[in-house]
Design a protein around this motif. Structure first.
Motif, short mmCIF file in Angstrom:
data_model
loop_
_atom_site.label_atom_id
_atom_site.label_comp_id
_atom_site.label_asym_id
_atom_site.label_seq_id
_atom_site.Cartn_x
_atom_site.Cartn_y
_atom_site.Cartn_z
N ILE A 98 76.82 -98.05 -15.82
CA ILE A 98 77.16 -98.76 -17.05
C ILE A 98 77.64 -100.17 -16.73
CG2 ILE A 98 78.75 -98.82 -19.01
CD1 ILE A 98 78.68 -95.74 -19.00
N SER A 99 78.45 -100.31 -15.68
CA SER A 99 78.95 -101.64 -15.30
C SER A 99 77.82 -102.57 -14.90
CB SER A 99 79.95 -101.51 -14.15
OG SER A 99 81.14 -100.88 -14.56
N ILE A 100 76.87 -102.06 -14.11
CA ILE A 100 75.74 -102.88 -13.67
C ILE A 100 74.88 -103.30 -14.85
CG2 ILE A 100 73.62 -102.90 -12.30
CD1 ILE A 100 75.06 -100.79 -10.46
N VAL A 101 74.52 -102.33 -15.70
CA VAL A 101 73.66 -102.62 -16.85
C VAL A 101 74.35 -103.58 -17.81
CG1 VAL A 101 72.53 -101.62 -18.87
CG2 VAL A 101 72.36 -100.48 -16.64
N GLU A 102 75.63 -103.37 -18.04
CA GLU A 102 76.40 -104.23 -18.94
C GLU A 102 76.38 -105.68 -18.45
OE1 GLU A 102 80.19 -102.71 -20.93
OE2 GLU A 102 80.96 -104.02 -19.35
N LEU A 103 76.61 -105.86 -17.16
CA LEU A 103 76.61 -107.21 -16.58
C LEU A 103 75.21 -107.81 -16.58
CD1 LEU A 103 78.13 -109.48 -15.19
CD2 LEU A 103 77.90 -108.25 -13.03
N ALA A 104 74.21 -107.00 -16.21
CA ALA A 104 72.83 -107.49 -16.17
C ALA A 104 72.37 -107.94 -17.56
CB ALA A 104 71.90 -106.40 -15.64
N PHE A 105 72.71 -107.17 -18.57
CA PHE A 105 72.28 -107.51 -19.93
C PHE A 105 73.00 -108.76 -20.43
CE2 PHE A 105 71.96 -106.38 -24.62
CZ PHE A 105 70.61 -106.70 -24.70
N ALA A 106 74.26 -108.91 -20.05
CA ALA A 106 74.99 -110.13 -20.43
C ALA A 106 74.36 -111.36 -19.78
CB ALA A 106 76.46 -110.00 -20.04
N LEU A 107 73.91 -111.21 -18.54
CA LEU A 107 73.20 -112.31 -17.86
C LEU A 107 71.88 -112.61 -18.57
CD1 LEU A 107 73.82 -111.24 -14.16
CD2 LEU A 107 74.62 -113.38 -15.19
N ASP A 114 63.28 -91.24 -20.15
CA ASP A 114 64.05 -90.01 -20.31
C ASP A 114 65.55 -90.23 -20.34
OD1 ASP A 114 61.66 -88.73 -20.31
OD2 ASP A 114 61.91 -87.72 -18.38
N LYS A 115 66.04 -91.26 -19.63
CA LYS A 115 67.49 -91.47 -19.52
C LYS A 115 67.95 -92.80 -20.10
CE LYS A 115 67.92 -88.74 -15.24
NZ LYS A 115 68.35 -88.80 -13.80
N PHE A 116 67.33 -93.88 -19.66
CA PHE A 116 67.86 -95.20 -19.96
C PHE A 116 67.54 -95.67 -21.38
CE2 PHE A 116 68.28 -94.96 -15.46
CZ PHE A 116 69.37 -95.77 -15.15
N ALA A 117 66.42 -95.25 -21.93
CA ALA A 117 66.07 -95.67 -23.29
C ALA A 117 67.09 -95.17 -24.30
CB ALA A 117 64.67 -95.17 -23.65
N SER A 118 67.58 -93.95 -24.11
CA SER A 118 68.56 -93.40 -25.05
C SER A 118 69.98 -93.88 -24.76
CB SER A 118 68.52 -91.86 -25.02
OG SER A 118 68.76 -91.38 -23.71
N ALA A 119 70.29 -94.06 -23.46
CA ALA A 119 71.64 -94.50 -23.10
C ALA A 119 71.87 -95.97 -23.41
CB ALA A 119 71.90 -94.24 -21.61
N TYR A 125 66.95 -101.51 -23.41
CA TYR A 125 65.59 -100.99 -23.20
C TYR A 125 64.57 -101.79 -24.01
CZ TYR A 125 61.62 -97.81 -23.83
OH TYR A 125 60.35 -97.28 -23.91
N LEU A 126 64.87 -102.02 -25.28
CA LEU A 126 63.94 -102.74 -26.15
C LEU A 126 63.75 -104.19 -25.70
CD1 LEU A 126 65.00 -101.36 -29.65
CD2 LEU A 126 62.89 -100.86 -28.39
N LYS A 127 64.76 -104.75 -25.06
CA LYS A 127 64.66 -106.13 -24.56
C LYS A 127 63.93 -106.21 -23.22
CE LYS A 127 67.07 -108.60 -27.62
NZ LYS A 127 66.57 -109.81 -28.29
N GLY A 128 63.51 -105.06 -22.67
CA GLY A 128 62.76 -105.07 -21.43
C GLY A 128 63.60 -105.19 -20.18
N LEU A 129 64.87 -104.74 -20.25
CA LEU A 129 65.74 -104.86 -19.08
C LEU A 129 65.30 -103.95 -17.94
CD1 LEU A 129 68.33 -106.16 -17.90
CD2 LEU A 129 69.61 -104.21 -18.82
#
Length: 420
Positions: free
Chosen positions: A68-77, A96-101, A106-110
């Protein structure tokens, strides 16, 4: 189509995640015809951080605090206009995992999927679009070494999430402990960075490398100050499958508190199912009144933390302790292990309580002290909520941009000197 195209154009124009493409195309369009710029063909040129590919650990759970910390920071960047993607293996986990979490991310192509056996081919090719490739786990450092052997232009970096050699006993025969130990020096001149001073210090001391420090952060759950009402509600993490998370100590402490205070306290656990307690031989220790919430996603975690007064984590250590900072943003008092990085965001006796998580009496007495002194509990809750607002994700974004820019400038200066 008129209204649809107008709306789509407005949405695209305001989308900061396209900033990298706009910047790149502006550079191309403003250049006189026939002038060559090597940055058109590879993003490594220049001293400004514009792109990075994060390698997530294989077969990881999308609900883990580190992820969550990595994805949160990556998306903010990404929202800042920097070209960012997170590589996920196996590919099926993206859907299976990341699209729902992480539906918005996910929709932004991260996220981009790949298969581990094909990592050298797939990720080496993908990495040609980025300035940095960022390992986030000791196993992905090994993989990154293979990738940069193929793509020598990409800059290697390691975002250290925990001191992973401690995940294994000194007698480990699987080889994983040794791989973790070697990960910090496996790649020459890799940029290593971490989000707590404790983690920075332990890696530097044990491995003789330099570790850059970025700021810890969370997208908090948010809550207004509220007065305490009985029963005092406590939430604690319970994860028997991970020994360092202290499930036995957690149950023992909560059982003792329930015995001492009865209906004055309400105990809540999260992080496992009831069968996990049974299968790890903890049923006798768990024979008291509590509510088990199971494994929670981030929204469910927010709801739980907003409903309680105290959050307890009796892990042997916490390199960061994300849930501790999240609990502060929800108006809780975190009880965190002394060993680790929690004191980067909270101060003992002011906005949290730090305990010797191997000492049951220390853990019990710390929580007991704020149950019997509810004015102190209220002061700690108010201060925790106030302090948490200083740790928004933008703070971390500024620090990681600074660290990456400094790394690029250092390399640029080295190249310039070598050509003198």
């Amino acid at each position: 189509w008129g209204n649809t195209l107008t709306l789509a154009s407005a949405v695209t124009a305001s989308d900061k995640s396209l900033g990298y493409i706009r910047k790149h195309m502006s550079r191309v369009l403003m250049r006189p015809p026939g002038i060559f710029d090597p940055r058109d063909h590879h993003p490594d040129f220049g001293d400004s951080f514009e792109s990075a590919l994060f390698l997530l650990p294989p077969r990881t759970k999308a609900t883990g605090g580190g992820i969550i910390s990595i994805v949160e920071l990556a998306f903010a960047l990404m929202k800042r206009g920097i070209f960012i993607q997170c590589a996920v293996t196996p590919s099926v986990d993206v859907e299976d995992k990341f699209a729902s979490a992480f539906p918005e991310e996910y929709l932004k192509g991260l996220f981009v999927g790949y298969e581990a056996p094909d990592r050298i081919g797939k990720i080496s090719k993908l990495s040609q679009r980025f300035q940095f490739i960022v390992a986030t786990h000791f196993q992905t450092v090994e993989w990154m070494k293979d990738i940069i052997a193929v793509n020598r232009l990409v800059n290697p970096a390691y975002f250290v999430q925990d001191y992973e050699p401690w995940f294994y006993k000194a007698t480990d025969t699987s080889g994983q402990r040794q791989i973790a130990l070697s990960s910090y020096s496996l790649i020459n001149n890799q940029l290593i960075f971490a989000k707590t001073n404790w983690l920075k210090t332990i890696v530097e001391k044990n491995h003789g490398v330099t570790v850059a420090k970025i700021e810890p952060s969370v997208n908090g759950f948010g809550r207004d100050r509220h007065n305490i009402t009985l029963p005092i509600r406590i939430a604690a993490m319970l994860r028997p499958r991970t020994p360092r998370r202290g499930a036995t100590m957690t149950l023992a402490v909560m059982k003792q508190l329930k015995s001492m205070f009865g209906d004055i306290v309400m105990i809540n656990f999260f992080g496992c199912q009831s069968e996990d307690i049974t299968s790890h031989g903890l049923s006798d220790l768990a024979n008291f009144d509590f509510k088990l919430h199971g494994v929670l996603n981030r929204a469910e975690m927010g709801e739980l933390l907003q409903s309680v007064d105290i959050f307890a984590d009796f892990s042997t250590w916490q390199a960061f302790g994300r849930t501790g900072l999240e609990s502060m943003s929800a108006g809780c008092v975190p009880i965190m292990p002394k060993l680790g990085g929690a004191n980067d965001y909270c101060t003992h006796g002011i906005s949290c309580l730090l305990v010797d998580s191997k000492d049951q009496n220390s853990c019990v007495n710390s929580i007991r002290s704020i149950i019997v002194d509810q004015s102190q509990l209220q002061r700690l809750k108010n201060k925790a909520l106030s302090v948490s607002r200083n740790f928004g994700v933008e703070r971390a974004v500024e620090s990681i941009v600074r660290v990456f820019n400094e790394n690029l400038r250092d390399k640029q200066r080295y190249i310039e000197k070598s050509h003198v």
